[in-house]
Design an enzyme around this catalytic site. Structure first.
Site, mmCIF file in Angstrom:
data_model
loop_
_atom_site.group_PDB
_atom_site.id
_atom_site.type_symbol
_atom_site.label_atom_id
_atom_site.label_comp_id
_atom_site.label_asym_id
_atom_site.label_seq_id
_atom_site.Cartn_x
_atom_site.Cartn_y
_atom_site.Cartn_z
ATOM 1 N N LYS A 16 74.783 55.903 36.772
ATOM 2 C CA LYS A 16 74.418 57.217 37.549
ATOM 3 C C LYS A 16 75.312 58.315 37.117
ATOM 4 C CE LYS A 16 75.014 55.181 41.422
ATOM 5 N NZ LYS A 16 75.265 53.791 41.135
ATOM 6 N N LYS A 18 76.326 59.109 33.803
ATOM 7 C CA LYS A 18 75.466 59.367 32.693
ATOM 8 C C LYS A 18 74.161 60.476 33.221
ATOM 9 C CE LYS A 18 73.364 58.367 28.642
ATOM 10 N NZ LYS A 18 72.941 57.513 27.509
ATOM 11 N N ASN A 38 85.301 53.385 46.454
ATOM 12 C CA ASN A 38 85.152 52.149 46.084
ATOM 13 C C ASN A 38 84.153 51.765 45.044
ATOM 14 O OD1 ASN A 38 83.427 53.196 47.876
ATOM 15 N ND2 ASN A 38 82.778 51.170 48.984
ATOM 16 N N GLY A 40 82.742 53.841 41.111
ATOM 17 C CA GLY A 40 83.236 55.020 40.021
ATOM 18 C C GLY A 40 81.935 55.103 39.021
ATOM 19 N N HIS A 41 82.070 56.286 38.444
ATOM 20 C CA HIS A 41 81.103 56.853 37.510
ATOM 21 C C HIS A 41 81.842 56.793 36.099
ATOM 22 C CE1 HIS A 41 78.225 57.351 40.737
ATOM 23 N NE2 HIS A 41 78.647 58.523 41.045
ATOM 24 N N THR A 128 86.547 45.998 47.933
ATOM 25 C CA THR A 128 87.769 46.540 47.033
ATOM 26 C C THR A 128 88.919 46.669 47.747
ATOM 27 O OG1 THR A 128 86.874 48.932 47.667
ATOM 28 C CG2 THR A 128 85.884 48.071 45.857
ATOM 29 N N ARG A 142 84.197 56.613 66.864
ATOM 30 C CA ARG A 142 84.504 57.792 67.204
ATOM 31 C C ARG A 142 85.945 57.921 67.469
ATOM 32 N NH1 ARG A 142 79.876 57.403 71.959
ATOM 33 N NH2 ARG A 142 80.891 55.458 71.640
ATOM 34 N N GLN A 223 77.312 53.317 44.648
ATOM 35 C CA GLN A 223 76.913 52.045 44.889
ATOM 36 C C GLN A 223 75.218 52.067 44.296
ATOM 37 O OE1 GLN A 223 78.636 53.190 47.715
ATOM 38 N NE2 GLN A 223 80.578 52.362 46.975
ATOM 39 N N ARG A 304 81.577 42.169 36.104
ATOM 40 C CA ARG A 304 80.593 42.214 36.925
ATOM 41 C C ARG A 304 79.480 41.174 36.558
ATOM 42 N NH1 ARG A 304 79.506 48.128 34.700
ATOM 43 N NH2 ARG A 304 80.936 49.236 35.969
ATOM 44 N N GLY A 414 72.391 54.410 24.517
ATOM 45 C CA GLY A 414 73.873 54.413 24.043
ATOM 46 C C GLY A 414 74.697 55.200 25.129
#
Length: 427
Positions: A16, A18, A38, A40-41, A128, A142, A223, A304, A414
């Site tokens: 996501k 990119k 939790n 990352g890009h 994580t 709340r 996510q 992964r 790529g």
């Protein structure tokens, strides 16, 4: 102008960052609408690689206003560290806007996350340990702390003390851990107030005004669809809604203002953490995908799990998100296979099932039914038009498009920003 949603169509880590970065030059606002640190890009610009965890990917585009929406849970220490890291690399972060209503992750959220996951043993979810789930739990109960509370010391103290009355009992009596001092948390978080103050604003109003002024707004999920707390592989999910419905809730932009929903999907499939994964590979092919694809979590550093493309999952993502387009990433990773399996359906209890089963037990026992497509050996990283791809790669893309339920409008060949084929305009 309408708003666009960009989200993961599998279990996250689809690329996501990119996709958002590519669109970043053509939008005015990029909004992160859920999740925390939790996820990352990774964004690659030239020879520079940027790993983002809380900041929207649009932070790297100089003309974009990056926004952290009300649906995000924020660890202030992580956010400030990320801001400092980008500033040190010459990236201007001064345009960042943070919702007054976003909730904060505290030390007691992180502690409870880690000890409760450890307590589950073999039944662990695979979190994580960064406190995201407990922070969302406090929000629903709340008793959460919001960004705006940093600027009212009296309210902040009351909320921290109230939260710790129960949580310390759990830490001490259930988990045999030392309690957390309210004063320590208070002093730490009061210290964040002035550092964050320049960025904090009413982002719901800001985005409404932007749309009325004709600006383009891109809503960025973290996510992926199958980690959605309502629509994912529960309980092996995150604590928020990465799906398109969550984009409205987590940003304050009404659903009628969203006209395009783009799903990011890998040319194969990966997931991190526990839970069912029908096409998962435990052989040399799985290791090869992991190695060539660099399949290590940006935030967690965890390897992964890898498997072949799963068309029922893609069709499910189209259904629950109302996807208008797919952005297919990492097609280049598949270069070199003689033939490439694609999961077109499942076998469950001896029956062929075309769609993702609603029963978690059925999905856990689903066996993939594959069709096999011829592979290619040519380097595709220089391809910039569909016609530049070798015939077998084009046939693979066409097969995925036909079986997945939405047009493939962009293809990643790529990791670089320019290593993309744009089949149809995304804006």
């Amino acid at each position: 102008m309408p708003a666009l949603v960009l989200l993961g169509a599998q279990w996250g880590d689809e690329g996501k960052g990119k996709a958002t970065d590519i669109l970043g030059d053509r939008v005015d606002y990029v909004v992160r609408y859920q999740g925390g640190n939790n996820a990352g890009h990774t964004v690659v610009i030239g020879d520079q690689k940027y790993a983002l965890h809380l900041l929207p990917s649009g932070i790297l585009s100089p003309n974009v206003v990056p926004v952290i929406g009300n649906g995000v849970v924020i660890d202030p220490s992580v956010l400030l560290q990320e801001i400092r890291g980008l500033n040190e690399r010459g990236i201007d972060t001064s345009k960042l806007k943070i919702s007054t209503n976003a909730h904060l992750i505290t030390p007691y959220h992180r502690t409870i996350d880690k000890v409760s996951e450890r307590f589950l043993g073999n039944s662990k979810i695979g979190t994580t340990g960064r406190g995201i789930g407990p922070a969302y739990a406090d929000k629903i109960n709340r008793i959460g702390i919001r960004v705006q509370d940093l600027f009212d010391p009296s309210i902040l103290r009351q909320k921290i003390e109230a939260a710790l009355r129960d949580k310390n009992q759990v830490l001490i009596k259930v988990f045999n851990r030392k309690g957390i001092e309210a004063e320590d948390v208070l002093n730490e978080y009061l210290g964040y107030a002035e550092l964050l103050r320049p960025y904090v604003t009413d982002t719901v109003l800001l985005l409404d005004q932007a749309l009325k002024a004709g600006k383009n707004v891109l809503l960025e999920g973290s996510q992926g669809t199958l980690l959605d707390v309502d629509h994912g592989t529960y309980p092996f999910v995150t604590s928020s809604n990465p799906t398109a419905g969550g984009a409205s809730t987590g940003s304050g932009i009404g659903p009628t203002k969203i006209t395009r929903v783009i799903g990011i999907v890998k040319a194969y499939t990966t997931r991190v953490g526990s839970g069912p994964f029908p096409t998962e590979l435990f052989d040399e092919d799985g290791e090869k995908l992991r190695t060539i694809g660099g399949e290590i979590g940006v935030t967690t550093g965890r390897a992964r799990r890898c498997g072949w493309y799963d068309a029922p999952i893609a069709r499910y993502a189209v259904r629950v998100n109302g996807l208008t387009d797919f952005f297919l990433t990492k097609l280049d990773v598949l270069t070199g296979w003689e033939q490439i399996p694609v999961c077109v359906a499942y076998e469950i209890d001896g029956k062929r099932v075309e769609e993702l089963p609603s029963s978690q037990s059925d999905f856990h026992h689903a066996k993939p039914i594959y069709e096999y497509l011829p592979g290619w050996s040519e380097d595709i990283s220089k391809a910039r038009k569909l016609e530049d791809l070798p015939p077998n790669a084009r046939a693979y893309v066409k097969f995925l498009e036909d079986i997945s339920g939405a047009p493939i409008s962009a293809i990643g060949v790529g990791p670089g920003r320019n290593e993309t084929i744009l089949v149809r305009d995304l804006i």
